[in-house]
Structure formats: C-alpha cells, structure tokens
Design a protein around this motif. Sequence first.
Motif, PDB file in Angstrom:
ATOM      1  N   UNK B 298       0.842  -1.278   0.016  1.00 56.72           N
ATOM      2  CA  UNK B 298      -0.032   0.143  -0.005  1.00 56.72           C
ATOM      3  C   UNK B 298       1.013   1.382  -0.046  1.00 56.72           C
ATOM      4  N   UNK B 299       1.690   1.217   0.561  1.00 50.70           N
ATOM      5  CA  UNK B 299       2.563   2.381   0.916  1.00 50.70           C
ATOM      6  C   UNK B 299       4.025   2.385   0.009  1.00 50.70           C
ATOM      7  N   UNK B 300       4.707   1.469   0.044  1.00 50.91           N
ATOM      8  CA  UNK B 300       6.142   1.402  -0.621  1.00 50.91           C
ATOM      9  C   UNK B 300       5.722   1.161  -2.051  1.00 50.91           C
ATOM     10  N   UNK B 301       4.838   0.452  -2.628  1.00 54.92           N
ATOM     11  CA  UNK B 301       4.526   0.224  -4.029  1.00 54.92           C
ATOM     12  C   UNK B 301       5.781  -0.416  -4.822  1.00 54.92           C
ATOM     13  N   UNK B 302       6.335  -1.504  -4.456  1.00 56.38           N
ATOM     14  CA  UNK B 302       7.374  -1.926  -5.261  1.00 56.38           C
ATOM     15  C   UNK B 302       6.730  -2.720  -6.345  1.00 56.38           C
ATOM     16  N   UNK B 303       7.451  -2.827  -7.492  1.00 52.40           N
ATOM     17  CA  UNK B 303       6.919  -3.496  -8.738  1.00 52.40           C
ATOM     18  C   UNK B 303       7.192  -4.992  -8.581  1.00 52.40           C
ATOM     19  N   UNK B 304       6.232  -5.658  -8.769  1.00 51.73           N
ATOM     20  CA  UNK B 304       6.729  -7.170  -9.192  1.00 51.73           C
ATOM     21  C   UNK B 304       6.188  -7.515 -10.586  1.00 51.73           C
ATOM     22  N   UNK B 305       6.625  -8.252 -11.238  1.00 46.25           N
ATOM     23  CA  UNK B 305       6.272  -8.742 -12.540  1.00 46.25           C
ATOM     24  C   UNK B 305       5.715 -10.159 -12.573  1.00 46.25           C
ATOM     25  N   UNK B 328      -3.675  -7.709  -1.954  1.00 43.32           N
ATOM     26  CA  UNK B 328      -2.762  -7.333  -0.933  1.00 43.32           C
ATOM     27  C   UNK B 328      -3.126  -5.955  -0.239  1.00 43.32           C
ATOM     28  N   UNK B 329      -3.526  -6.189   0.963  1.00 46.34           N
ATOM     29  CA  UNK B 329      -3.543  -4.938   1.690  1.00 46.34           C
ATOM     30  C   UNK B 329      -2.469  -4.718   2.880  1.00 46.34           C
ATOM     31  N   UNK B 330      -1.461  -4.439   2.250  1.00 44.55           N
ATOM     32  CA  UNK B 330      -0.371  -4.712   3.312  1.00 44.55           C
ATOM     33  C   UNK B 330       0.623  -3.409   2.846  1.00 44.55           C
ATOM     34  N   UNK B 331       0.945  -2.375   4.023  1.00 51.13           N
ATOM     35  CA  UNK B 331       1.886  -1.353   3.517  1.00 51.13           C
ATOM     36  C   UNK B 331       3.094  -1.470   3.246  1.00 51.13           C
ATOM     37  N   UNK B 332       3.657  -2.464   3.892  1.00 47.68           N
ATOM     38  CA  UNK B 332       5.110  -2.564   3.497  1.00 47.68           C
ATOM     39  C   UNK B 332       5.457  -3.786   2.813  1.00 47.68           C
ATOM     40  N   UNK B 333       5.632  -4.151   1.452  1.00 44.62           N
ATOM     41  CA  UNK B 333       6.209  -5.275   0.969  1.00 44.62           C
ATOM     42  C   UNK B 333       7.669  -5.114   0.626  1.00 44.62           C
ATOM     43  N   UNK B 334       8.523  -5.835   1.445  1.00 41.01           N
ATOM     44  CA  UNK B 334       9.734  -5.682   1.094  1.00 41.01           C
ATOM     45  C   UNK B 334      10.437  -6.206  -0.192  1.00 41.01           C
ATOM     46  N   UNK B 335       9.951  -7.806  -0.030  1.00 42.10           N
ATOM     47  CA  UNK B 335      10.605  -8.580  -1.101  1.00 42.10           C
ATOM     48  C   UNK B 335       9.638  -9.592  -1.151  1.00 42.10           C
ATOM     49  N   UNK B 336      10.250 -10.624  -2.187  1.00 42.30           N
ATOM     50  CA  UNK B 336       9.527 -12.065  -2.532  1.00 42.30           C
ATOM     51  C   UNK B 336       9.200 -12.833  -1.287  1.00 42.30           C
ATOM     52  N   UNK B 338       8.168 -11.642   1.828  1.00 40.80           N
ATOM     53  CA  UNK B 338       6.895 -11.109   2.143  1.00 40.80           C
ATOM     54  C   UNK B 338       5.733 -11.460   1.118  1.00 40.80           C
ATOM     55  N   UNK B 339       6.082 -11.168   0.161  1.00 39.72           N
ATOM     56  CA  UNK B 339       4.897 -11.424  -1.045  1.00 39.72           C
ATOM     57  C   UNK B 339       4.392 -13.151  -0.923  1.00 39.72           C
ATOM     58  N   UNK B 340       5.316 -13.851  -0.722  1.00 37.66           N
ATOM     59  CA  UNK B 340       5.020 -15.180  -0.644  1.00 37.66           C
ATOM     60  C   UNK B 340       4.264 -15.435   0.546  1.00 37.66           C
ATOM     61  N   UNK B 341       4.238 -15.114   1.543  1.00 35.97           N
ATOM     62  CA  UNK B 341       3.448 -14.936   2.749  1.00 35.97           C
ATOM     63  C   UNK B 341       2.100 -14.515   2.483  1.00 35.97           C
ATOM     64  N   UNK B 342       2.098 -13.378   1.776  1.00 32.55           N
ATOM     65  CA  UNK B 342       0.731 -12.833   1.438  1.00 32.55           C
ATOM     66  C   UNK B 342      -0.036 -13.465   0.398  1.00 32.55           C
ATOM     67  N   UNK B 343       0.769 -14.209  -0.324  1.00 31.97           N
ATOM     68  CA  UNK B 343      -0.003 -14.910  -1.480  1.00 31.97           C
ATOM     69  C   UNK B 343      -0.468 -16.362  -0.982  1.00 31.97           C
ATOM     70  N   UNK B 344       0.267 -17.059  -0.154  1.00 28.75           N
ATOM     71  CA  UNK B 344      -0.241 -18.343   0.131  1.00 28.75           C
ATOM     72  C   UNK B 344      -1.349 -18.594   0.444  1.00 28.75           C
TER      73      UNK B 344
END
Lengths: 362, 616
Positions: B298-305, B328-336, B338-344
């Motif tokens: 939500x806040x850091x808006x990193x790009x994932x492809x 994903x409604x999470x402010x800070x997704x740092x890397x894959x 964290x993304x993994x945990x939010x997708x599983x």
Amino acid sequence: MVEQGKFGNKEAIAVLVIACMAKEFFTDPNIIVRKVGTAGWYMVLISAAVAAGGFTVVYFLLKRFPGKNIMEIYDAVFGRYIGFVFSFLLAVVLLFSAAMNLREYVEIIKIYVFLKTPPVYLIGSLIVTAVILSFIGLENIARYSKLAGYVMLAGFIILLLLASSFFRFYRIYPLLGYGLKNTLVQGFLRSSIYGEITLVAIFAKSLHRIEDVRKVGYTSLIIAAALLFIMQLGLTLIFTYPFGKELTAPLYAVASLIHYGAFFQRVESLFLFIWNISTLIAIPLLFYMVLLIYSHLFKIDDLRPIIIPFPVILLTLSLIPSNIVELVQFYIRYLREFGWVVFYVLPAIALAMAALSKKKGA
Amino acid sequence: MPNILKAVIDLFTYKPPQKFKAEEYSQDQSQSSENAEGNDSQENTSEEIDWQKILRQADDQQTRENNQVSGSAANTSKQAKDGAASTGRPAVVIRRRNRQKKGAGQGSQGAGIDERDIALIKNGMVAPNIAVNIEYVKQKFSVPKNQDIVIREFNVAKRIKAFLVFVDGMMDKTVINQFVLPQLMDTANFKDFSQEDILDYIIRNVISIYQVSRIKEYSKIIPQILNGVTALFIDGCNEALLIESRGFEKRSIEAPRTENVIRGPQEGFTENLRTNLSLLRKIIKSEKLITEILPVGNKNRINCALVYLDDTADPELVKEVKRRIRNIKYDFVESSGMLEQLLEDNPFMLFPQVISTERPDRAASFIMEGQVVIVCEGSPFVIAVPVTFFHLLHSSEDTMLRWQYGMFIRLTRFLGVLIASLVPGLWMALVQFHSEMIPTPLLLSILKMREAVPFPVVVEVLLMEVAFELIREGGIRVPGLIGQTLGIIGALILGQAAVAAGLVSPILIIIVAITGIGNFVIPNYSLAMAIRIIRFFFIFMGAVLGFYGISVGLTILLALTCSMKSFGVPFLAPFTPKTRRSSDLIVRKPLYKQPVTGNYLDTVSRRSGLYHKRGE
C-alpha cells in the motif's frame, strides 16, 4: 447438505480396502481358525461371494436412485420416519463397530507393546486423530489412504514374503476344516467382514458417476478378499490349527517369528506401522460416516459442531467391554456375525420396497 | 443554532456528485480498462491535498511572473518576436493561452488560473497551467522538506516554461544532462516546429531517449517518478512526458548463493527487476512470454512482475495470481519473501506453498511447465506458483545430468527428507518402547555407551538437537569463514566434549549428524525449515507413544498435507489426486521420453480437472 468433496476411484478403493482390512489384523484370524479350523483361507472367499451379492443389492439400489446416497434413498423409499430408523440403525452399527474396533486394537497393542499404558491414553490419541481427520474431511482421508495404501500393501507383502520360510504345506490339511457345511454357514455369517465396502453408498456423491460406485465396490471387494485370502492362507501354513487357536493376534505373532541372521530379528515393531496406520484410517472413516449420517438425519449443514461431542460417545462405547475376552467373544462376535443384516439386508428391503412401489430416482 | 440547522439541512439535501468527466481526458481505451480492472495504480488521493494552498500559491506565482513580464515588456516582446521567428509555434501557443486567460476572465481563484485547470488538477489530471502543476507536485512530494526530489524548472527553446521532476539517485544523470535538458533548451531543435502538438514534436524530434510516453493522470505519473522515471511538464500541455531515465546502483550478475550446481548455468538473479526479466527472456525466446508488472504494498509500492507463457499457463491461474496480488492490503512489502506469505493458501501449514529460486534456468523451466513466476523488485529470489511437494525436491541439476544420475540424486533427496524428519523420533521410540528390535550385541553396546549419561533419552536427544540448531543458526549469522569455523567447532569440539563429559552418548552424535546431513540434502530452504520443525514433533510423538505415536503423527501430518493446496493445485498432485502427470515430476526418465509441455498442471492445452473452469 454437508460438502464432502470429490475424489477418484483409487482413493475410494484404498479407503474401503483399508477399512475392511484394519479389523482383520487382530483377533479375527484367531476366531476364524476357531470356527472353521484349516478352512479359513477359503471361508473368506465364501464370505466375499456373499458380500458381493450384498453389494450388488446396494449397487442396484444406488443405480435406481442416481445422485443420491443411501440415507436419501431410505427417505425416498420409506418416507421420512422409517427412513430415519433405517439410517439411524446404520449409524448406530457403524459407531458401535468403530468403538469395538478401536478397543480391540488398543487391547492388542497393550498386550504386545504398551504393557503399562492405560487404555484411555491410547484410545484418546486415536480419537484425537479421528477428530482432526474429520475436520479435514473425507476427501483428504481418502487421499491419505491412497498415499498410505501403497506403503501398507508393500509392507504386508514383505511381511508374508519374509514369513514364507515358515510355510509348511501339510498344515493346510484337513482341507475341509470342521466340515464343508460349517464352513459355508460361517462364511455366510461372517460376510460382514466386508461390510465396510457398502460405505461407498454413504459417500456415493463423492464419486463422479454411478459406474464408479460399481467399479469401486467390486474392485475393493476383490482386493480385500485377495488380501484376506493370502493372509489367512499364510497363517494356516505357518501355524497348525490347534496352535493358531491360542494366538490372540496371529499376524503379530507371524511378524515376531521373522528372523534372518543375528541382526534381522524381532522386527514385529516395524510392522506395527501397518496396523497402526490402517486403524488410524479405518476408525476415523467409520467415525466420519457416522457424522455424515447423523448430519443427514437431523438436517445439520455443518459437521463441525458435532465433531467435538461425538468422540465422547465413541470413547464411552469403547470402554464398555470390561476385558478383551468379553470384547472378542461377545461384542465383536455378534458384530461380525450379524452386521450383514444392516449392511446388506436393509438395502435389500429398500430395493424390494422400491421395486414394489415402483419408486425411482430422477 | 443556525449552524446546526444548516448542517441538518445540508445532510438531507441531495447534492449531485460533481464528478469530472475523466473519459474526456483519459488515455487510450486499453490503458483505461486495465487500470479499472487492475486497480493497481495509485488512487486519486484528493483528500490529502490542500487545494486552496496549491491554487493560491500557483496564483501568486502567476501574478509575480506577470508583473515581471510587464516590467520588461519591451525586452520580452523583442524576444518573443525572435522566438516566433526562430521556433514558430511556441509564440502561437503563448498567445493562445493569453487569449484563453482573457476569455476566462478573472475566475474564482485569481487572474492566471482558469476553471479548467482547477477541474483537471482536482481530478488528478495534469493541468495546462504549469504553475498549478508545480505546486501540485511540490505538495505531493512534500518539497522542499523532501530533499531527494528534484524539480528542475527551465524554458523549452527559451520560450515555454517547463519543469522536470525526478528522484535523485534513481535516475541516470547522463540521460538528463546530455539527452534531455540540452536538447530541450536548444532553440535550434525547434526551428522546424510547425505542428499543433508540442509534446508530439518533442517526442519525435527533440529528445533522443528510447522510451518516452505521454500520461495525463497523476496516479500514473507519480509511481513512475518514484520508480526512477523523469517526468517533463510543459506549460500549456495537459499531459506530462515520462522519460525513461532509470539508473540505480545495482549488483552485477553473480553465481547463485543458495542453489549451487555442479553442472549447469552459474548465473543468479539480482535485486534488479529489469535485469531479472532480461535473464528470463534470454532463456525463453518466445513471443508468448508475457510480463505483467503490478505494484505491491500500500505504501512502498514495489513492482513485481508476473511472467508466464501465454499459451501454456492456465488463464484461470494467471487471473487468480493477479487477483491475490491486487488484493494485498499491506503497507510494506519488502521482497518476495513477504509477498510469498501474503499470497499463500494456508498460512498455518508448515510446508511452503510457493517455490522460490534464484536460478534463472530453474525459473524458466517453471514458466515452460505452465507455472506463473513472480519476479519481485529488490529480491534475487523469484517465486513460482503453483507448487507441489515434488517440486520442492527438485534441483535444476536433475535435468542437466543424465537421467540415471538425475533419478539417483532425486531418490537420495527423498531419503534425506525421511531421515531428517523421522530418524530422531524413530530413535526415541526404538530406545524407549521397542528395544527388543535392537540386536543384542548392538543393544549392549548402546547400553554401555549410555551408562555414564545421567539424562533420560528424550532429554539427551533434545539437548543435542537444540545445540545443533544453535550451531546452525549461529553459523549462518556470523560472517563466512568464521561461520564455517563455528560449525566445525560446534560439530567436533562441542560434540566430543559432550560425550567426554558424559552428557550424551556417542551414538546420539551420529543420529544428530545424520539428521543434519539429511536436512542439508533438501534443495529447498523453506522445505528444509519445515522438516527441521517437524523433526521435533516426531521426537515428541516417539517419546510419548513410540511407533504408535509416530504413526499418529504421520497420519495427522500427511492428512493435513493432503488437504493443502497451492493456487488450487493439491500439494501432493499428481500422486494424490492422480492427474495426468509430468513425466519428470517424480522420477526422471530419458529426456526424449519426457516432453516439457506435458505437465500435470491444468494448462490450457490439458484437461486434468484441477481447476474449475469457467462454466463448469
């Protein structure tokens, strides 16, 4: 309506064969030797033939009412009240069967492994497993059965192969045991050892088509009969029948006989995994079937509220027999000898009634 | 009292929404629909903006500049004539704008800002008035408090006011200094300008940058600026030019650190998204390879492809992955990670439900099998979904080696999983409950070794397992060489000392060592972690109920595993449930017998029935 999930034929076959076989690993071979002597190995085939007839009735009933399970068919044929009684009877027998099998298993492993462990402790751990598996659902129990089924089949065959050095073919005589008539009668009465095959009627909706019910039923029956035949024949060839009558759990005794050299011996504990896991599948399956019937009877849409109270009933029932002798000679005996009434006769009555009243499914 | 009455009347009075007709100004249809579907662009956060301040300051600036202009009128008019002579169109644009201003009158906000500017900027669109745009950008980026945002004001061809916005350090300075600013400022570049649209002229004739796009919405412009793109705003234009100028410091491509292979490519992913995507493109040279970029956090808006093969990956799977990422409604997704945990699918299960790899060749093989690979900015690990248990036991080396060797090492890994999870528990059960199984000479030997040990077996096992975990964790945390030394010290000295002190028996050292080695054999770090935890569960079950306890543990664990799904695919597929299996998934066969396209997932060319198709 409780969502049971869908699964394939192999999963269904695995779960039904394991449910049939699990109870046969303990005192049943001993009882069979007591009843028919050396004719046990083909008595199980006679029982299978009777069970095949019984299952055919169940299959015709399911085919007459496609897309329905046995409880719905009872309701459709007899109406709500008599249908309720039929289904309730089935649930009671299954619950009682689960409780007695559970107690039998616990008594046996207490004798051989956990000499000082209180039975409640062992029963409790199995009931906890049943509860967890019931939460996970039938679909996953069936999948796990397939996964474990191959390993158990391999273990069973290895056990018999390792024990084959003790086979003595003269022990098969007298071929007719205590007489052909006695074998036929006992074979008919003990046809309920394959009664679990008819559980397919309870979860018929989980299979894809009615043809799958037929395939699953007959294949399971054939595999279970073949395994029982091999097991009973192996036991007949290993133990003389007077000695076989004295063994509480003949298969366990076979495993303890195995020794190859000084290092490979007393490996019966290793084969414990076969009967442990088969029981850990069979009892949760019966338990889950009871839950399904109960939820149908009282129109409960979600199984979860009844998963917690039912184990108390299961535990209570399993503690009724005061000792193993009472358990085997009274409860299990009558369950095996008269279980076929519920498994085969009730569906037969339903089929006859449906034919007479010309009731059919959509 | 009158205020209260007014508030009540306001409450019950219908006010038609004064919504700006965005479609008038929106971009082409495809971009708009993508935006609406994806909801992936930054929302118009009009409530965060102080509109009054923007308009007041823009107006002040406009007035100030007008005064300056009138103060040096003669000079300016001469210059204008020169400019018109030299550049042609800009003078026309300025005159037209002046006419518009006069036509609009004084307006509600002041002399320089007309209603159209206000309407546009309030709806998150670029306004033609450059002063408004500057103030908006300043307020949006909290300039001057925010010191790495650079707003560079200048005149295009010495005539038209313009400004560039970029983030210092995220762009390549050479691009701005050599290919943007000099060319825009040079009047010679505008000699031939006779077109209506100055932005189009600049794109085609002035800026020699490979990628330039025109965008109207701030919701799209601002994330791009934050990604390192430079935005060019020109007075009189209601669009901004986004000039590709990204250039951060990045690590060069190195060998993978966690997935070493003897035979196979030695390239690993880096933290740079574009580099990673190019590594994949380098392996799969197919026009069907699709790359979709979605912002996360939500806040850091990193790009994932999202990378997948259009004709192989199941469209339902792609849709599901996109849906999960967008939700994903999470402010800070740092890397894959964290993304993994939010997708599983099942956050409470021990086994990983996505597979991560830092090897481009492996990621490419996932794509070829119909999986969707998610490359995350800032992480050298990419993740692939869906995944099954058997995937987690694979290594890219399996296919690089001849099939016999590949199958052998795969079976070795499976054995490693069994050893790592079960051996300590089985040992517990064996010693506590089933000691009759141990041959007498061995039993005597064990008893002799345990004679001096004061603890029960369970304490002994737990002591060693916990010590081993400490050594392993410590070895990872300390720098390279010291870490290895720590491992040796832990394994040799501590173990030896523990035996000599009579705290543990030597056979237990062997058990713990075998378990540790078994764990190291597992190629997937997440799976190895799961097995490390499961080992303690089996130790407990073995200690309380022997083999029976382990049977109970296995039943519960495997039944739970059977219930797991990864993006709709059962975790133990294709074994249970049985699906049309990939010939490579469980055992290796000769390569000519295992076509890559035939996989167990429900790809578009197959019908294994794992996903419910639309309409089924």
